[in-house]
Design a protein around this motif. Structure first.
Motif, PDB file in Angstrom:
ATOM      1  N   HIS A  29       1.045   4.200   4.483  1.00 10.49           N
ATOM      2  CA  HIS A  29       1.783   3.222   3.686  1.00 10.49           C
ATOM      3  C   HIS A  29       1.633   1.851   4.338  1.00 10.49           C
ATOM      4  CE1 HIS A  29       3.908   6.320   1.302  1.00 10.49           C
ATOM      5  NE2 HIS A  29       3.903   7.023   2.424  1.00 10.49           N
ATOM      6  N   MET A  78       7.708   1.512  -4.798  1.00 11.19           N
ATOM      7  CA  MET A  78       8.205   1.737  -3.433  1.00 11.19           C
ATOM      8  C   MET A  78       8.705   0.435  -2.820  1.00 11.19           C
ATOM      9  SD  MET A  78       6.195   3.857  -0.561  1.00 11.19           S
ATOM     10  CE  MET A  78       6.602   3.695   1.175  1.00 11.19           C
ATOM     11  N   GLU A  82       0.163  -0.408   0.795  1.00 16.28           N
ATOM     12  CA  GLU A  82      -1.007   0.473   0.898  1.00 16.28           C
ATOM     13  C   GLU A  82      -0.880   1.489  -0.221  1.00 16.28           C
ATOM     14  OE1 GLU A  82      -4.158   1.258   1.198  1.00 16.28           O
ATOM     15  OE2 GLU A  82      -3.928   0.491   3.242  1.00 16.28           O
ATOM     16  N   CYS A  88       5.675  -1.598  -0.406  1.00 16.18           N
ATOM     17  CA  CYS A  88       4.573  -0.839   0.173  1.00 16.18           C
ATOM     18  C   CYS A  88       3.291  -1.485  -0.313  1.00 16.18           C
ATOM     19  CB  CYS A  88       4.608   0.615  -0.258  1.00 16.18           C
ATOM     20  SG  CYS A  88       3.149   1.517   0.309  1.00 16.18           S
ATOM     21  N   CYS A  98      -0.424   4.622  -1.985  1.00 19.62           N
ATOM     22  CA  CYS A  98       0.034   5.886  -1.402  1.00 19.62           C
ATOM     23  C   CYS A  98       0.187   6.943  -2.484  1.00 19.62           C
ATOM     24  CB  CYS A  98       1.328   5.685  -0.633  1.00 19.62           C
ATOM     25  SG  CYS A  98       2.642   4.920  -1.597  1.00 19.62           S
ATOM     26  N   HIS A 103       3.284   4.581  -6.291  1.00 19.80           N
ATOM     27  CA  HIS A 103       3.256   3.595  -5.216  1.00 19.80           C
ATOM     28  C   HIS A 103       3.916   2.274  -5.618  1.00 19.80           C
ATOM     29  CE1 HIS A 103       1.276   0.471  -2.814  1.00 19.80           C
ATOM     30  NE2 HIS A 103       0.581   0.097  -3.859  1.00 19.80           N
TER      31      HIS A 103
HETATM   32 CU   LIG Z   1       3.580   3.666  -0.102  1.00 22.43          CU
END
Ligand SMILES: [Cu+2]
Ligand code: HEM
Lengths: 182, 601
Positions: free
Chosen positions: A120, A171, A162, A160, A164, A168
């Motif tokens: 993440h 997040m 990255e 977040c 994921c 995602h």
């Molecule tokens: Cu994430």
């Protein structure tokens, strides 16, 4: 002699180099040293460095630690007030474990970043000034302890950054910095 | 036409140039002796590349239509799949297919040799295509528990096993396709041990070595990930990151070096440029060879578990050795144009060599646009975000996407478009269906993409907009917080991006249209619009003689008129401007980072 498509003839190595090209080479070397020197020196004298101790920890171990930490801290309307100077943040699909958290301004905390499942990205900024943002990678199995001192009270938002997994985009988490006690 | 009846197996008359009994013909533009085997494989890889560019471009439409949240085209799940298709089509398939063609041009074509082991070249081609189709299938059919790989396929987020297998296949295919290139050089060196390779071949050789290093990293990354996915091996996610970026960044270094080789090549052929110092330019290539493979570290700057010393040493390419190499080329290439054109009487004043240049010729304009935009936008930002501390502000934001679109699109893709134009004109021997549009295309594409990339950088740095997410500006699911302050800039981004896509579409239309409907250029005839005015088109055609660019090119062989004796002050001024822009943006970025709260030990 100077076609890039033909083998150069004669002693091309000793051919004179234009004076301006020589000056440019000097400037280039100088600039390269400035770039290196400044980056390197800043790790010693600067206040913003992505540097901290790393520990190999399993997801179970970090979860256990998180449990104890949350029990010891104080739950408030705005979020958890940590029991000491350590702040635990665990990233999972698709939540930030340990957030929201309530911190004091001008106090140095050790922020422990961890990922439970996949990679993440810990991306944080004050709600009021979006340009003041930084981003740190979190990787499963690695607990990264990065000290931080927030000098401005306010709400900080964590996203977040990255990828994921599907989900995602939702997040996010919150970190509240209150005026220090003095 | 009689020629086509002689080649009955030919596809659409695309492989029907006339050769002598040894299979050679002399190119009327470059003067190179071109063997059929080289030419046909260059055509094969070049044309296939355009197909992948088309696919990637189609997905650029849906990707932009989603990131511009005012349009909000795709759902989140679809978005990740489309983005993966875009990334692999463009960054790997389009670019690497052109690169194989460049190796064949830089090696056997420039050396006047045939392509050896053509079976291997074809096998490499088929394996690469097999890899491409497997990857497309794997991405498109992604279903739980698998996730879209995007470019990076970071484990332990699983992607389809077929995806890793396809990636591995593709990488192996590239290595196979590169073998004939290395064999060519081996034979050349054995036959002429005392002779120095031409600069372009030398650069292509360096490109080839860097490529092999990168691709071996790819074998470990994708092979390892495949075994991990099949639960045969464990693979540490941090270690995967390093191996992935050996191929991920390594291939970018191939792009860089291949692109620079093309810059030397095309500015010489169509702009009358010469090499102002063999010594300096070759030293710069050697610096790349030693230092550039450290670039993988750029992607690990804000990772846990890696020592500060390692990060600083590697991200700086050991005291910025590779950056210095780029600064050298940044001077040497424009200086080559300036001195070469002055020598040909085409450069009065400070910038006469530039203003008189053949800007309407896309094979000149495109590389020069690429040099400028790559340098100012891609190169500078690359060094900025490659600094340990500044990386905190750039990492995984939309600004990162802005940086690499400045390198791989404004630099590499525009340059490679010029390569395709060049192949169409000098190998397929077709005129463009429209010279007007062909002249316009690099400016349209470069201008719009330049603006797009700038907007990406602004929203990333000034508003912290993350990359790889379909919703964040107008709305973040589950919270009232959003980055809506960035909305106005996203309007500019979206509009510019769609114009850029139109510019890319225009390229595909021109390329395919010219291949199918372009007027044939008869062998032996000089293609007037290709004549660099460094080659004195006026002389060539006014009196009906066939003065070719080649005669102008041959000027560079004159020992009594060395090019380094000509002025390079225009280039010097431009380079100083560049350095000033570099220093200013460097200071601005550092200013922003020092405004942050205290971070780090
Ligand atoms: Cu994430
Ligand atoms: C008109 C042309 C293009 C436009 C408008 C465009 C636009 C975009 C956009 C908006 C993203 C978005 C990302 C995100 O959500 O993070 C993206 C990603 C990307 N693009 Fe392009 N692009 C274009 C051409 C290209 C070309 C020619 C290349 C390569 C040569 C390329 C390589 C990539 C890569 C590697 C990614 C990253 C995917 C990932 O995060 O895994 N693009 N592009």
């Amino acid at each position: 002699m100077t076609s890039p498509l033909k083998p150069p003839e004669g002693n091309w190595w000793d051919q004179p180099v234009d004076r301006r090209e020589t000056i440019w080479l000097g400037l280039g070397v100088g600039w390269a040293l400035v770039l290196f020197g400044w980056m390197s020196a800043f790790t010693r004298v600067g206040d913003q460095n992505p540097i901290g101790e790393t520990y190999r920890v399993s997801a179970e171990e970090f979860r256990a630690k998180m449990g104890e930490y949350q029990d010891a801290g104080e739950e408030t309307d705005e979020g958890l007030v940590p029991p000491g100077d350590d702040v635990l943040i665990g990233a999972g699909q698709f939540y930030w474990d340990g957030l929201p958290v309530v911190l004091e301004a001008d106090r140095q905390y050790d922020i422990h970043l961890f990922a439970y499942d996949v990679q993440h990205g810990f991306s944080i900024r004050p709600e009021e000034t979006l340009s003041k943002q930084i981003n740190l990678q979190t990787i499963p199995g690695y607990e990264w302890v990065v000290p931080m001192t927030f000098d401005e009270p306010g709400t900080y938002r964590v996203l977040c950054n990255e990828f994921c997994g599907d989900g995602h985009e939702a997040m996010h988490g919150r970190l509240v910095v209150r005026e220090g006690e003095q | 036409m009689s020629t086509s009846s002689r080649h009955r197996l030919d596809v659409l008359g695309l492989f029907d140039n006339e050769y002598d009994e040894d299979g050679y013909r002399q190119c009327s533009v470059t003067g190179l002796d071109v063997h059929r085997s080289v030419e046909n494989h260059v055509k094969l890889f070049g044309v296939t590349a355009v197909v992948w560019l088309l696919v990637g471009g189609l997905f650029a439409i849906t990707v932009v239509g989603t990131r511009w949240e005012a349009i909000g085209l795709l759902s989140a799940s679809d978005y990740y799949i489309h983005l993966s298709m875009h990334a692999w089509s463009m960054l790997l398939f389009w670019i690497v297919f052109v690169e194989v063609a460049i190796l064949y041009v830089g090696g056997p074509m420039v050396l006047g040799r045939r392509l050896p082991l053509t079976k291997l070249a074809k096998a490499g081609y088929l394996v690469m295509v097999g890899g491409v189709l497997t990857i497309y299938y794997a991405i498109w059919t992604t279903s739980a528990p698998d996730q879209a790989p995007l470019l990076t396929a970071y484990i332990p987020l699983p992607s389809s096993p077929l995806f890793y297998a396809g990636a591995l296949t593709f990488v192996v295919g590239v290595v196979i396709a590169a073998v004939p290139f290395f064999v060519t050089l081996w034979r050349e060196k054995r036959e002429k041990p005392g002779e120095t390779l031409p600069l372009v071949t030398f650069g292509a050789f360096i490109t080839g070595i860097i490529a092999v290093e990168a691709l071996l990293g790819g074998v470990v990354a994708f092979g390892g990930a495949l075994l991990w996915r099949l639960e045969i091996l464990t693979f540490d996610p941090a270690a995967y990151r390093m191996w992935f970026w050996i191929v991920g960044h390594g291939t970018q270094q191939i792009n860089l070096v291949a692109m620079i080789v093309v810059w030397y090549f095309l500015t010489h052929v169509v702009g009358g440029a010469e090499v102002v110092s063999e010594k300096v330019s070759r030293t710069a290539f050697i610096l790349y060879l030693f230092f550039i493979n450290m670039g993988a570290a750029h992607h690990l700057l804000v990772d846990p578990g890696i020592s500060t010393g390692w990060r600083i040493w590697n991200t700086s390419y050991a005291f910025y050795g590779a950056t210095l190499a780029s600064l050298i080329h940044a001077f040497a290439i424009p200086a080559g144009i300036e001195a070469g054109r002055r020598k040909r009487g085409k450069g009065g004043g400070l910038f006469g060599w530039l203003t008189s240049a053949p800007w309407q010729n896309p094979m000149f304009a495109a590389p020069v646009i690429a040099i400028i935009l790559f340098g100012f936008l891609g190169g500078i930002t690359g060094v900025l975000m490659g600094q340990l501390q500044l990386n905190m502000a750039w990492h995984n934001t939309f600004a990162t996407v802005g940086h690499f679109h400045s390198t791989v699109v404004l630099g590499t893709t525009i340059t490679f478009m010029a390569v395709v134009y060049f192949v169409i004109r000098t190998m397929f021997m077709r005129r463009f269906v429209s010279n007007r549009l062909a002249s316009l295309q690099p400016f349209l594409y470069g201008g719009a993409m330049g603006l797009t990339a700038l907007m990406m950088m602004y929203v990333g740095i000034l508003y912290g907009v993350p990359r790889r997410t379909p919703e964040v500006v107008a709305n973040i699911p589950g919270t009232d917080f959003s980055l809506s302050a960035a909305e106005p800039l996203f309007v500019v981004f979206g509009l510019a991006a769609f114009v850029a896509i139109a510019g890319g579409a225009l390229f595909v239309v021109l390329a395919v249209g010219s291949l199918l409907f372009g007027e044939r250029i008869e062998p032996g005839r000089v293609d007037d619009s290709l004549l660099a005015d460094g080659g004195d088109a006026s002389l060539g055609f006014a009196d009906g003689t066939e003065l070719t660019t080649r005669e102008s090119i041959d000027l560079s062989q004159d020992p009594d008129d060395p090019v380094h004796a000509y002025e390079m002050r225009g280039t010097f001024v431009l380079c100083l401007l560049f350095l000033a822009a570099f220093v200013i943006t460097y200071i601005l970025n550092w200013y922003l980072i020092t405004q942050l709260w205290q971070i780090g030990a």
